[in-house]
Design an enzyme around this catalytic site. Structure first.
Site, PDB file in Angstrom:
ATOM      1  N   HIS A 174       0.858  -1.182   0.000  1.00  0.00           N
ATOM      2  CA  HIS A 174       0.000   0.000   0.000  1.00  0.00           C
ATOM      3  C   HIS A 174       0.887   1.221   0.000  1.00  0.00           C
ATOM      4  O   HIS A 174       1.939   1.230   0.628  1.00  0.00           O
ATOM      5  CB  HIS A 174      -0.887   0.006   1.258  1.00  0.00           C
ATOM      6  CG  HIS A 174      -2.037   0.932   1.136  1.00  0.00           C
ATOM      7  ND1 HIS A 174      -1.931   2.267   1.398  1.00  0.00           N
ATOM      8  CD2 HIS A 174      -3.321   0.706   0.759  1.00  0.00           C
ATOM      9  CE1 HIS A 174      -3.106   2.829   1.189  1.00  0.00           C
ATOM     10  NE2 HIS A 174      -3.969   1.910   0.799  1.00  0.00           N
TER      11      HIS A 174
ATOM     12  N   ASP B 184      -7.981  -5.310   0.206  1.00  0.00           N
ATOM     13  CA  ASP B 184      -8.490  -6.144  -0.877  1.00  0.00           C
ATOM     14  C   ASP B 184      -8.117  -7.609  -0.741  1.00  0.00           C
ATOM     15  O   ASP B 184      -8.625  -8.442  -1.483  1.00  0.00           O
ATOM     16  CB  ASP B 184      -7.951  -5.632  -2.231  1.00  0.00           C
ATOM     17  CG  ASP B 184      -8.551  -4.288  -2.569  1.00  0.00           C
ATOM     18  OD1 ASP B 184      -9.773  -4.171  -2.459  1.00  0.00           O
ATOM     19  OD2 ASP B 184      -7.799  -3.370  -2.910  1.00  0.00           O
TER      20      ASP B 184
END
Ligand code: ACO
Length: 427
Positions: free
Chosen positions: A306, A363
């Site tokens: 991320h 996710d």
């Protein structure tokens, strides 16, 4: 005295004001840098650029902290529902019981689509990507509500926000029905937000879909966990478009397009594709991780890493728990969940991922829950978009108070001036 930083650029020294956020984050204000020195700041991908000051969401990526309007995501996930959190994001405060009832009633009032608008769905070819349909129809809403294109006061904003929040799930469900060539199922007047969405997705005239409360809760939680995430790619897009004073419908439609990509919202589909490939090709988790690390194959461990979190994404922890709970409650034994857990365990022990601070993101497990809910893969990113809507609306509104259009600069690296050659003289 206010803190400043000194910067030497060429032979000039400039004092840059330091801006301090409410959580102590610091930024150098370079707004006058070019005017004073001729230099601009260059930061491709904006990894180190603050594009605005915002009151909405706080993230500490090193500590794995996420708060909406000051409330910890863990508390909101435990005690609130999505609609309450949407209210919090858009209007800044948690609603009291009366405000929540009013907001829910407004959402119910606006859940239908105009009949003419319904015709749009039949004009898309079969199997159109639902993200394309969602973005187009959200934009088309601008044609139906001309009175909401210019937001003059809080009342018009509330109307526009409630229409979008409510209609997005109707449009999303219709895009799914359109794909299947099925009839369009109207929203139900008494079903709550997530349950109503499932009803529009799955009910048939001969069989009303009766969702298990565990499924409804899991979907509501997925919406809530996706509701905002400060200046990510799609939210920055919404703010950028909104900064030109484009209307709310057009701006959130642009957000949907930005979210579509596999490096952003499309990652939940990419994760399930990856898990399915590992299973179908009978690759061991160790071999797959080796291919990722090797980089020659050009594959990434989807659902890992991320831009901001260099620690566990707090949403991933909550989703993982919810995923295990839902699958156990429904007695589903999904081999993809086992592969995901094994991948996570292997990656978290591996020097490649440790060194680069790559952890599971939101996710990584969300696709596995969505599969359990019976949601088809092509709808995963659409679900993300429904969840992200209150964040986009809140950011658009905040941006609408700013006075400047967003307009980055660049360092030009193309040809210097060339002599024009008429067509007949070109080699
Ligand atoms: N798998 C393998 N290696 C990775 C991964 C990954 N998922 N993510 C980053 N890396 C590596 C890069 O190859 C790079 O290695 P290097 O230093 O040897 O060159 C290093 O880690 C840094 O990567 P960047 O691409 O510079 O990191 P960035 O912050 O730009 O990217 C991103 C963040 C796009 C999320 C990236 O981690 C990624 O592609 N992840 C997979 C896709 C994904 O899950 N996206 C969802 C993000 S969450 C969201 O949008 C809701």
């Amino acid at each position: 005295m206010a803190e400043t930083a000194r910067l030497q650029a060429g032979d000039q020294i400039v004092e840059l004001p330091v801006v301090v956020g409410s959580e102590g984050e610091k930024a150098l204000d370079i707004a006058k840098l070019r005017a004073e020195t001729g230099y601009i700041a260059l930061d491709p991908g904006y990894g180190n650029t603050g594009s605005c000051q915002s009151d909405i969401t706080f993230i500490d990526g090193d500590a794995g902290i996420l708060r909406y309007r000051g409330y910890a995501i863990e508390d909101l996930a435990e005690y609130s529902r999505f609609i309450e959190v949407a209210y919090l994001l858009i209007w800044g405060e948690l609603p009291n019981a009366e405000q929540l009832d009013e907001f829910s009633a407004l959402l119910t009032k606006h859940q239908m689509l105009r009949e003419e608008l319904k015709q749009h769905f039949s004009l898309f070819p079969p199997n159109s990507p639902p993200m394309a349909v969602l973005s187009s129809v959200l934009n088309a809403l601008s044609c139906y509500y001309p009175e909401l294109l210019e937001i003059q006061d809080e009342e018009t904003f509330t109307e526009a926000a409630a229409r979008i929040m409510s209609k997005v799930r109707t449009i999303a469900a219709y895009s799914h029905r359109q794909q299947l060539g099925h009839h369009i199922e109207y929203p139900h007047p008494r079903k709550r937000y997530a349950e109503n969405f499932l009803h529009m997705m799955f009910s048939q005239p001969y069989n009303e879909f009766d969702a298990d409360p565990a499924l409804v809760d899991a979907l509501d939680l997925i919406f809530l966990l996706h509701a905002d995430h400060e200046q990510n790619c799609s939210t920055s897009t919404v703010r950028m478009v909104g900064s030109s004073e484009a209307n709310l419908f057009a701006s959130v439609a642009a957000g949907v397009s930005a979210l579509w990509g596999p490096l952003h919202g499309g990652a939940n589909v990419a994760v399930v594709n990856m898990l399915e490939t590992i299973r179908a090709e009978n690759v061991s988790v160790g071999d797959y991780v080796a291919q990722v690390k090797d980089k020659k194959a050009g594959i990434r461990l989807m659902g890992f890493g991320h831009r901001v979190y260099k620690n566990f994404d707090p949403r991933a922890k909550i989703i993982k728990k919810s995923c295990e709970k839902v699958l156990a409650k429904l007695h589903i034994n999904d081999p993809l969940l086992d592969i995901a857990k094994e991948l996570e365990a292997v990656a978290l022990e591996d020097e490649y991922f440790i060194q680069r601070k790559l952890y599971p993101n939101v996710d990584f497990y969300s696709g596995v829950i969505l599969r359990a809910l019976g949601i088809p893969k092509e709808m995963f990113t659409v679900i993300f978009a429904i969840g992200r809507m209150p964040g986009w609306i809140a950011h658009w509104y905040e941006e609408s108070k700013a006075t400047k259009i967003s307009r980055p600069r660049q360092i030009y690296t193309g040809s210097v001036q060339r002599t024009y050659q008429p067509l007949a003289e070109r080699p």
